[in-house]
Design an enzyme around this catalytic site. Structure first.
Site, PDB file in Angstrom:
ATOM      1  CG  PHE A   1     -23.527 -29.854  -5.810  1.00 12.23           C
ATOM      2  CD1 PHE A   1     -22.291 -29.349  -5.526  1.00 12.23           C
ATOM      3  CD2 PHE A   1     -24.382 -29.092  -6.653  1.00 12.23           C
ATOM      4  CE1 PHE A   1     -22.075 -28.235  -5.944  1.00 12.23           C
ATOM      5  CE2 PHE A   1     -24.033 -27.751  -6.900  1.00 12.23           C
ATOM      6  CZ  PHE A   1     -22.890 -27.351  -6.644  1.00 12.23           C
ATOM      7  CE  LYS A   2     -23.845 -25.322  -4.885  1.00 15.24           C
ATOM      8  NZ  LYS A   2     -24.713 -23.989  -4.958  1.00 15.24           N
TER       9      LYS A   2
END
Length: 764
Positions: free
Chosen positions: A104-105
């Site tokens: 998700f980063k």
């Protein structure tokens, strides 16, 4: 919109300044002065990038709107499929792992570098920026990819040696960008994060860097530029649920977030404050349940041993972003007091109103069991962090809850495979293949390619040496990267070449040691090319020293000599202060090399057709269809260009000449169009391969292995000994099958998937 420090609300800056600084001068974190309102029901028809633009425009008010949209669209172009996807099973899973690093980063860290570049340019800042980032696994690689070879921005990543998964470690340590440094430390994530924060607040270090025209910044979620883009996917999830009639417009929903540093769930809190109909934000922790304890008791106590778990990105005891929430619930004076207590005694108490939140934690066994249950009941594969959130969702009996799926299960393949009850191998990449066979879940492209990537970063230090490494990294000289090339390409003898994403790199500095320089000129091709360039222009030579990092195998037909030649010329151009004109570099390189088929793609990138006539080089660049991918079989057998030239006949028949002419025309067109049938025929050659292939041991067996695979075709790369295979881009099995069969042969072979290089030679 202005941004103020959590420790002094009178310190206010613009969004551009906040993004560039990363952390406030007083050690506080930047927060928006207010929360703008946004009604998602008025924006149900927007694409992800349009929604991102609509929301970020409310926060980045000093960015020109049209230019901000361009930045967003450019940033998210690297995602493999849907940027953001809600998977509907018994629960709703918000899949946030379709970016380049499968976590998700990526949502923020594909965007942050471009926001920084814009901010620097618009503010007229010419200083070099040094990004210093600590990671528990995912932030590091996402930041390295986001800032990959970004001009005038260097990045140094710290990670705990034993605190990340094998895949996370491989993703970071194989990063080949010129502007990056990856260091593993003896210690845990909190040690790395504490060291990074200490450097940010060390006036002496910042002054020393300033004297070198360098300013510090961060890619961690302490940077407000990391936090803001994560708000968007909360709104997108709600939009998707409404559009798919899973909820009615205006219904409240909950989000369950696996979190350690509190940034991801804080973005959800910001979304709620902006008006998103959120019932509860659920904090899901693993055995490092410091957040669960805090939201249950009001006491934040980091005086405990960090537990190494199977969900390593959450193995954190000091949750940096909690500082922002405490500010929003109190004042800057209280934040200063609590953060001082945390720094000095690792404990503080805060009685706040956290009615929006619920919390819970999952043990190792519960996490493993959840992975198995979800796959068996729903046929859906989740990673170890998502499993923590799913377990908490079930425990709390939540309805209408979106679970944030924060990483691909293939980043933790051994653990996930074991949780499914399967025997695991000691080889992480073998477990990836086994997990695919078991589940059929798609393997992310970048993870598949890791198996054949070279480990570049090998620095391991104790935590007390971090400051020295930061200063050492900051003092580096200029750096050059030149890609590998594959020339000839079947019938394209001495005329066609393609650039590949495997590069030789170097750092060079001026030197007073003329004797050593002269000795290097006599024996080293880089130095010889450097001197040749000065002689070409009739200028007095300036001695330099090169520190070379060789990634391109020598004498294997992958353009190692061409890379050295181009490197030396580019360094000479830089020292002489000349504009690095590609055609000029090609002219000199061809004179040194004797022919342009390798040096041309090394300089221009992509695929290049080249002709040398009367000392002038004519080139035509073209792009190869994304329907194809390249797989190199690199043997331990060296084949010199001289020996490969000697076996060629002096003359060819008319039939052989016509044979090659017809095929090379078809070859170029089919590489461009993506026509597989035409390409297979067009790779045939009668000029050099029939003679050179006989020099390669076990060539008959290699041919048989390739012919029995689903490969479109193959050819001898350059003069050899590398065999280059062309596969369909969606072929998921041939690489491992070919590798396994080659391992049974007598000689040793390295199998490496190589993308087409799109940048060519460059200098930073």
């Amino acid at each position: 919109m202005r941004y103020l420090s959590t420790r002094n609300s009178n310190l206010k800056v613009s969004s551009r300044e906040a993004i560039l600084k990363g952390i406030s001068e007083d050690g506080g974190l930047y927060v928006p002065e207010s929360f703008p309102k946004f009604d998602i029901l008025d924006h149900l028809d927007l694409s992800y990038t349009q929604l991102c633009h609509a929301i970020l425009s409310l926060y980045l008010t000093d960015f020109v709107s049209d230019e901000l949209l361009e930045i967003i669209e450019k940033s998210y172009a690297s995602f493999e499929q849907d940027i953001c996807k809600v998977a509907y099973h018994k629960d709703y899973y918000l899949e946030l792992y379709h970016g380049r690093t499968s976590a998700f980063k990526d949502f923020a860290l594909c965007l942050l570098p471009n926001l920084m570049i814009y901010a620097k340019k618009s503010l007229g800042i010419n200083e070099k920026t040094l990004i210093l980032t600590a990671t528990s696994g995912d932030t590091g690689k996402a930041a390295l990819e986001g800032f990959y070879n970004t001009e005038n921005i260097d990045i140094l990543v710290l990670y705990p040696t034993e605190g990340v998964s094998c895949i996370q470690k491989a993703q970071m340590d194989t990063t080949s960008s010129l502007n990056s440094k990856v260091i593993s430390i003896d210690g845990n994530f909190d040690d790395a994060q504490t060291a990074a924060k200490k450097i940010f607040n060390d006036k002496d270090i910042k002054e020393e860097l300033k004297n070198q025209n360098i300013c510090l910044s961060s890619a961690n979620s302490i940077n407000i530029g990391r936090l803001l883009p994560q708000i968007v996917y909360y709104f997108y999830a709600y939009q998707d649920l409404v559009n798919n009639k899973k909820i009615s417009a205006g219904d409240k929903i909950s989000f369950c977030v696996p979190t350690g540093n509190f940034g991801d769930i804080l973005a959800g809190y910001y979304a709620k404050e902006m008006g998103l109909p959120i019932e509860k934000l659920v904090i899901a922790s693993n055995d490092n349940n410091v957040l669960t304890d805090f939201f249950t008791t009001g006491t934040y106590d980091a005086n405990r041993d960090l537990v190494k778990t199977i969900s390593p990105s959450m193995d954190i005891l000091v949750s940096s972003n909690l500082e922002r929430l405490i500010y929003h619930k109190s004042s800057d004076e209280i934040v200063k007091q609590k953060m001082t207590e945390l720094n000095e005694s690792k404990i503080f108490t805060f009685e706040g109103d956290f009615h929006e939140f619920k919390c819970g934690y999952a043990t190792e066994n519960e996490t493993r069991n959840t992975i198995k249950e979800v796959f068996e009941d729903e046929g859906y594969l989740i990673d170890t962090h998502t499993a923590v959130a799913k377990n908490i969702t079930d425990k709390l009996g939540l309805d209408k809850t979106v679970i944030l799926s924060t990483a691909s299960p293939y980043k933790f393949s051994s653990t996930v495979l074991s949780a499914l009850g399967e025997n695991i191998s000691s080889d992480e990449f073998e477990n990836i293949d086994l997990l695919y066979e078991k589940t059929g879940a798609k393997i992310p492209t970048e993870i598949k390619k890791l198996h054949s990537k070279k480990i570049i970063h090998k620095t391991k230090i104790t935590k007390d040496k971090i400051e020295d490494e930061v200063l050492k990294f900051a003092k580096r000289g200029k750096r050059i990267s030149v890609p590998a090339t594959s020339a000839n390409i079947g019938p394209g003898f001495d005329a066609l070449g393609v650039a590949l994403d495997l590069a030789n790199t170097c750092e060079f500095k001026l030197t007073d040691d003329e004797n050593t320089f002269e000795k290097n000129v006599e024996s080293n091709l880089i130095y010889k090319s450097y001197k040749y360039t000065f002689d070409f222009y009739g200028e007095k030579i300036v001695p330099v020293e090169f520190d070379l990092d060789t990634n391109i195998p020598m004498s294997r037909g992958l353009g190692s000599s061409a890379a050295c030649i181009v490197m030396g010329i580019m360094a000479a151009f830089s020292v002489m202060g000349k504009n690095p004109d590609e055609k000029e570099i090609l002219k000199i390189a061809t004179q040194i090399e004797g022919h342009p088929d390798n040096v041309a793609p090394a300089i221009f990138a992509d695929a290049v057709a080249s002709i040398l006539k009367d000392d002038e080089v004519f080139v035509e660049k073209f792009e190869i269809s994304d329907k194809f991918k390249f797989l190199a079989i690199i043997s331990d057998f060296e084949l010199s260009t001289q020996k490969a030239r000697e076996v060629l006949p002096e003359n060819y028949t008319k039939n052989d000449a016509v044979f090659n002419i017809s095929r090379v025309s078809m070859l170029v067109l089919s590489l461009i169009s993506g026509n597989e049938d035409n390409l297979k025929i067009a790779l045939e050659d009668k000029i050099h391969e029939p003679y050179r292939l006989q020099l390669i041991p076990e060539i008959e067996k290699i041919d048989e292995i390739i012919e029995n695979s689903d490969a479109i075709g193959h050819y001898l790369s350059g003069a050899g000994s590398t065999i280059m295979i062309i596969l369909k881009s969606d072929d998921t099995t041939s690489e491992s099958e070919i590798r396994n069969k080659l391992n049974k042969l007598s000689n040793s072979y390295e199998v490496m998937q190589l993308d087409i290089d799109k940048k060519g030679a460059f200098i930073i």
